[in-house]
Design an enzyme around this catalytic site. Structure first.
Site, PDB file in Angstrom:
ATOM      1  N   THR A  17       3.504  -0.880 -12.413  1.00  0.00           N
ATOM      2  CA  THR A  17       2.173  -1.077 -12.997  1.00  0.00           C
ATOM      3  C   THR A  17       2.261  -1.295 -14.501  1.00  0.00           C
ATOM      4  O   THR A  17       1.550  -2.146 -15.057  1.00  0.00           O
ATOM      5  CB  THR A  17       1.273   0.131 -12.687  1.00  0.00           C
ATOM      6  OG1 THR A  17       1.203   0.319 -11.269  1.00  0.00           O
ATOM      7  CG2 THR A  17      -0.129  -0.090 -13.232  1.00  0.00           C
ATOM      8  N   LYS A  38      -3.249  -5.694  -6.457  1.00  0.00           N
ATOM      9  CA  LYS A  38      -2.420  -4.703  -5.755  1.00  0.00           C
ATOM     10  C   LYS A  38      -3.008  -4.540  -4.362  1.00  0.00           C
ATOM     11  O   LYS A  38      -3.861  -3.668  -4.147  1.00  0.00           O
ATOM     12  CB  LYS A  38      -2.392  -3.377  -6.516  1.00  0.00           C
ATOM     13  CG  LYS A  38      -1.344  -2.393  -5.989  1.00  0.00           C
ATOM     14  CD  LYS A  38      -1.240  -1.176  -6.886  1.00  0.00           C
ATOM     15  CE  LYS A  38      -0.239  -0.158  -6.335  1.00  0.00           C
ATOM     16  NZ  LYS A  38       1.159  -0.632  -6.404  1.00  0.00           N
ATOM     17  N   GLY A 115       5.723   0.599  -3.657  1.00  0.00           N
ATOM     18  CA  GLY A 115       7.061   1.144  -3.494  1.00  0.00           C
ATOM     19  C   GLY A 115       8.117   0.127  -3.873  1.00  0.00           C
ATOM     20  O   GLY A 115       7.952  -0.648  -4.812  1.00  0.00           O
TER      21      GLY A 115
END
Length: 222
Positions: A17, A38, A115
């Protein structure tokens, strides 16, 4: 400059991020409209407006045009990445529709993964299968910590094996006390078959800082 970029990491919590925010800032400073996306965000929290994920909120705030939350994050999930992504039905078509809608609004869409590269979805497909389906070029975030060289080389090879271009990588210093930091960066530069696009220092509350100055996007600006 490419119109869609996918940001993945060597692991979870390595700074995807933060680097996505830096990319959005750098692109905006270069006169491009850039938005964050996202599609799947775990560890979301219940609010008065529904489930919200902190990383997705950062991308929403860092985008150069106003977006509603659902445009940035169509799948806010509770729980950790293992349980959330396997317990919730993820529709890849919905993810693609969201990407297409944002692509119509902005010059560049920065898509942040969930992830690492090989995260399993509920239908036993990998998240990376969707990235391959959409043919998104990839930027790799390397969280500089013990073991990161191994993680970076394996992730880079997996991306290449999946047939996608690895545009470059960004080092993110997540452990300020790590020994042999400079040597680690030098070895990554020598071993990774992609240009280094930047190096973010350890920063408290990086979501509040100007980050574009830590990137050099010359290699992908052609």
């Amino acid at each position: 400059m490419l119109t869609r970029l996918f940001v993945t990491g060597t692991d979870t919590a390595v700074g995807k991020t933060v680097v996505s925010r830096a990319l959005l800032q750098a692109l905006s400073q270069n006169g491009r409209t850039a938005v964050g996306y996202k599609p799947v965000a775990t560890e979301s929290k219940e609010t008065s407006e529904g489930l919200r994920n902190q990383d997705a909120l950062i991308l929403q705030a860092s985008s150069s045009i106003e977006l509603n939350y659902q445009e940035v994050n169509p799948y806010p999930l509770q729980g950790d990445v293992i349980h959330a992504c396997t317990d919730t039905l993820i529709n890849y078509e919905k993810m693609t529709e969201g990407l297409q809608c944002l692509s119509a609004k902005a010059d560049t869409v920065i898509v942040e993964g969930c992830g690492g590269w090989k995260v399993m979805m509920n239908d036993q497909r990998f998240y990376s299968d969707w990235v391959v389906q959409e043919q998104l070029p990839v930027i790799l975030v390397v969280g500089i910590k013990l073991g990161c060289i191994n993680h970076a080389l394996l992730t880079a090879q997996a991306i290449i094996n999946d047939g996608l271009p690895l545009l470059g990588w960004v080092a993110n210093r997540i452990n300020p006390g790590l020994a042999h930091y400079a040597e680690t960066i030098a070895m990554l530069r020598d071993r990774l078959a992609a240009p280094q696009l930047g190096q973010l220092p350890y920063l408290p509350r990086p979501e509040e800082k100007p980050l574009a100055k830590y990137l050099d996007l010359t290699a992908i600006s052609g």
